[in-house]
Motif scaffolding. Structure first.
Motif, mmCIF file in Angstrom:
data_model
loop_
_atom_site.group_PDB
_atom_site.id
_atom_site.type_symbol
_atom_site.label_atom_id
_atom_site.label_comp_id
_atom_site.label_asym_id
_atom_site.label_seq_id
_atom_site.Cartn_x
_atom_site.Cartn_y
_atom_site.Cartn_z
ATOM 1 N N GLU A 170 0.608 -1.357 0.359
ATOM 2 C CA GLU A 170 0.131 -0.388 0.024
ATOM 3 C C GLU A 170 1.009 0.920 -0.430
ATOM 4 O OE1 GLU A 170 -2.968 1.154 3.202
ATOM 5 O OE2 GLU A 170 -3.900 -0.088 2.504
ATOM 6 N N ALA A 171 0.346 2.500 -1.008
ATOM 7 C CA ALA A 171 1.020 3.184 -0.732
ATOM 8 C C ALA A 171 0.588 3.987 -1.622
ATOM 9 C CB ALA A 171 2.338 2.596 -1.791
ATOM 10 N N GLU A 172 0.816 5.855 -0.961
ATOM 11 C CA GLU A 172 0.705 7.221 -1.639
ATOM 12 C C GLU A 172 0.976 7.536 -3.004
ATOM 13 O OE1 GLU A 172 -1.494 9.481 0.200
ATOM 14 O OE2 GLU A 172 -1.569 7.998 1.991
ATOM 15 N N THR A 208 5.331 7.428 -0.144
ATOM 16 C CA THR A 208 5.089 6.851 0.923
ATOM 17 C C THR A 208 4.982 5.837 0.155
ATOM 18 O OG1 THR A 208 2.830 7.450 1.292
ATOM 19 C CG2 THR A 208 4.750 9.162 1.969
ATOM 20 N N GLY A 209 5.718 4.315 1.008
ATOM 21 C CA GLY A 209 4.974 2.879 0.654
ATOM 22 C C GLY A 209 6.434 2.020 -0.599
ATOM 23 N N GLN A 244 -2.584 10.336 -3.924
ATOM 24 C CA GLN A 244 -3.550 9.136 -3.684
ATOM 25 C C GLN A 244 -4.145 7.450 -2.991
ATOM 26 O OE1 GLN A 244 -7.050 10.174 -4.256
ATOM 27 N NE2 GLN A 244 -5.683 12.184 -4.817
ATOM 28 N N ARG A 245 -4.343 7.394 -2.545
ATOM 29 C CA ARG A 245 -4.028 5.781 -1.844
ATOM 30 C C ARG A 245 -4.330 4.694 -3.056
ATOM 31 N NH1 ARG A 245 -1.620 3.701 2.623
ATOM 32 N NH2 ARG A 245 -1.310 5.936 3.706
ATOM 33 N N ARG A 246 -3.304 4.302 -3.018
ATOM 34 C CA ARG A 246 -3.281 2.537 -3.557
ATOM 35 C C ARG A 246 -2.815 1.381 -2.993
ATOM 36 N NH1 ARG A 246 -6.052 5.909 -6.120
ATOM 37 N NH2 ARG A 246 -5.406 7.091 -8.369
ATOM 38 N N GLY A 247 -3.605 0.384 -2.910
ATOM 39 C CA GLY A 247 -3.597 -0.768 -2.558
ATOM 40 C C GLY A 247 -4.511 -1.870 -3.223
#
Length: 672
Positions: A220-222, A251-252, A235-238
């Motif tokens: 998971e990362a920004e 990040t991540g 945007q957060r992506r998982g």
């Protein structure tokens, strides 16, 4: 190729060759597109273009040298300065210095003018050479040198500004990294970007750019996509979510499965659409082209009359000839011809950076003038991912009804069909065939010899009891689908779709821009009004129970009442998107909608930016035309009155050209 008028003549030269079925030159991108019937036509074309000063270069190969005739400009400027110094000591030597500067500076211009004489006998290079030779004959040595020097400097500045615009158009590809970390078994190997293939697994650590479009397998990362969506916040992506090549992992860390080759992904699609947009001329560009084709012959005839006929009746021949030479320099329409395409190219490039992919300059130009905004509901104002909340059986067990509906919806892209399939996972499905979708009605399939459909309740004649139940559920804000076999209802499916988080804010921003929004949906009136209230829309701005044909009629009516921009994402939106003044498709939607639309939106937030960009473009275009026509007209008048001479005339031409180009470049950095 830094002259829009020259581009037209290159296109004409290419079309005239045997073996060339079609040719189109994009001045903004500096590319020539050919359809050849004979492989030898390309070699023949290169032979024809080389004397005109052009060489063919394969696509993808970039020129590294500084653009424009800068060596000749430096040489002429140096000789001009030397001649000025000599004039202070020995005036006669200075005169020879000015003549030498003028002749050397005119040499590359004369070469290009002679090479293109057949295609364009009145090119700007030819006119400058004629004016320079005329000035030398009349004894205006210094003025001849200044004219050539100013023209060369203008060409360098013009070439530089055009080069900057082109680099901005093709800058998106530079976001891709040169190498990627590919997983081979349990090992991670660094490989060149070109080695990646669909299906490869790649690791993207923090601080690196994603090498290709893919789906997150692990982590998971920004992720920041500001370079091509205009969204400043990461945007957060998982797991299971899509990421685009060129986006930055802030990040991540992510493990991705590559979905498309790096040079075939979303960024490549954006560049391709931007390039295709530059081939489609806007209405203003066509009008300017038509005017420029008449402007040059008219001024040339005036120059011929002023220098060759009028002195027979009044005035002195040398003075009128001098003024006629100045008119020759004013006759070139370069600044006017480039005024619109330069602005459109910069606008299209900026739009791509803001998450808006315009398919043509006309769409970018028209969008700023519309007064109405029509928006589809599902997938545009809502997330387009409705969840099946419950099933109300109507004479059929719930599990059986769910399995039958899932079988009907197999392979269908409709959001409600997808929601049913997700809910029915693990259930044994009956065999279904001959699947088909009817826009605005529902989906159908043959099951055990009978036609079964998952349809919109409002499209059928329902029993009074069922109609009351449907009305009550719609009043609660549910979206409904009815499972039918033949005409017999089997079950009622209740769905809910959440509005997009940014939808209300976008609609408020659109209102501030002076547009009147309308929500268009095929859902029942109660559900549509409930969503409208949540988004701040009044009852008069909500249109419910619309078939694709009704949507089309409403959009056509709004188009006649001041213009309308239509935003949609589905197959049933395609007719309305095509009919609207400007059709805008959400890029997450169907390919049919994207093909029918004039532009694509990375997200709904890009919509107000697109409108503001279009309005800014319209202002820049009118400013450019005013600069080009105003300066030409002013110096045309002052030349005829004898107030200005040769070098102010070349300043009027090159000055307008440079001002127009620089003014257009403002669009590349526009904050909209």
């Amino acid at each position: 190729m830094d002259c829009a008028d020259c581009a037209r003549h290159v296109e004409e030269a290419a079309r005239s060759l045997p073996g060339v079925a079609a040719a189109q030159v994009s001045f903004a991108s500096g590319k020539l597109f050919l359809v050849v019937e004979n492989p030898q036509a390309e070699k023949e074309l290169e032979r024809v273009l080389r004397p005109m000063g052009y060489r063919l270069r394969p696509e993808g190969l970039r020129a590294r040298r500084f653009p424009g005739p800068w060596p000749w400009a430096l040489l002429t400027g140096g000789l001009l300065a030397l001649a000025f110094l000599l004039t202070q000591a020995k005036p006669q030597w200075g005169t020879y210095g000015y003549a030498l500067a003028a002749l050397l500076g005119a040499f590359p211009l004369a070469r290009r003018a002679l090479a293109g004489l057949r295609q364009n006998p009145f090119s700007m290079q030819a006119l400058v050479v004629l004016a320079t030779l005329g000035a030398l004959i009349l004894g205006a040595w210094a003025e001849a040198a200044v004219v050539v020097f100013l023209f060369l400097v203008g060409e360098v500045l013009e070439a530089y500004s055009v080069d900057r615009s082109r680099k901005a158009i093709f800058a998106l590809a530079s976001l891709l990294p040169r190498r990627a970390l590919r997983l081979e078994g349990e090992e991670v190997r660094e490989v060149p970007l070109g080695a990646l293939r669909p299906g490869d697994r790649v690791r993207v650590p923090q601080g690196e750019r994603v090498p290709a479009d893919g789906v997150v397998l692990e982590g998971e990362a920004e992720v920041e996509e500001a370079a091509f969506t205009g969204e400043p916040l990461p945007q957060r992506r998982g797991v299971g979510e899509r990421v685009y090549g060129g986006s930055l992992v802030v990040t991540g860390s992510l493990l991705l499965r590559v979905e498309k080759a790096p040079l075939e992904g979303f960024l490549a699609q954006m560049e391709r659409l931007a390039e295709e947009a530059l081939l489609r001329k806007s209405q203003m560009e066509r009008l300017v082209d038509a005017f420029s084709r008449r402007y040059t012959p008219a001024v040339l005839l005036l120059a011929l009359f002023w220098g060759g006929v009028l002195p027979l009746f009044v005035g002195e021949f040398p003075r009128h000839l001098y003024q006629a030479l100045a008119l020759l320099l004013i006759a070139c329409p370069c600044a006017l011809v480039v005024s619109v395409p330069a602005a459109v190219a910069a606008g299209v490039a900026r739009g791509a950076r803001l998450g808006v992919l315009f398919k043509g300059g006309g769409a970018l130009e028209r969008l700023g003038g519309v007064r109405h905004l029509a928006l589809d509901k599902t997938g545009t104002l809502t997330l387009g991912e409705p969840r099946l909340l419950r099933v109300e059986p109507l004479g059929l067990p719930e599990a059986e009804a769910l399995a039958l509906a899932a079988a009907v919806g197999v392979g269908m892209s409709h959001p409600l069909a997808r929601a049913v399939r997700e809910r029915a996972q693990g259930l044994p499905l009956p065999e279904a065939r001959a699947h088909r979708g009817v826009p605005g009605l529902g989906v159908f399939a043959q099951v055990e010899g009978e036609e079964v459909g998952l349809v919109r309740p409002g499209a059928l004649d329902l029993s009074p009891e069922l109609a009351r139940r449907v009305a009550a559920l719609e009043a609660e804000g549910y979206s409904l689908a009815l499972l039918v076999k033949g005409e017999r209802p089997l079950a009622l499916f209740l769905f809910a779709d959440a509005p997009r988080l940014e939808a209300r804010e976008v609609l408020e921003e659109v209102r501030r821009l002076g547009l009147k929004p309308f929500l268009l949906t095929g859902d029942g009136e109660a559900a549509a009004l409930a969503l409208g209230r949540a988004l701040g829309l009044g009852p008069e701005e909500v249109r419910a129970r619309l078939t694709p044909e009704a949507k089309l009629e409403l959009v056509a009516a709004l188009d006649r009442e001041g213009g309308v921009a239509m935003v949609g994402d589905g197959v049933n939106d395609a007719p309305a998107l095509a009919r609207a003044t400007v059709g805008l498709a959400v890029l997450e939607g169907t390919e049919v909608a994207l093909k029918a639309a004039d532009a694509g939106l990375m997200s709904l937030r890009a919509l107000p930016r697109a409108i503001r960009l279009s309005r800014f473009l319209r202002r820049v275009v009118f400013q450019n035309i005013a600069l080009a026509v105003g300066l030409k007209g002013l110096f045309l008048l002052t030349t005829l009155l004898g107030l200005t001479g040769l070098w102010p005339a070349v300043l009027a031409d090159n000055g307008a050209l440079v001002l127009v180009s620089l003014n257009s470049l403002r669009l590349l950095w526009a904050r909209v």
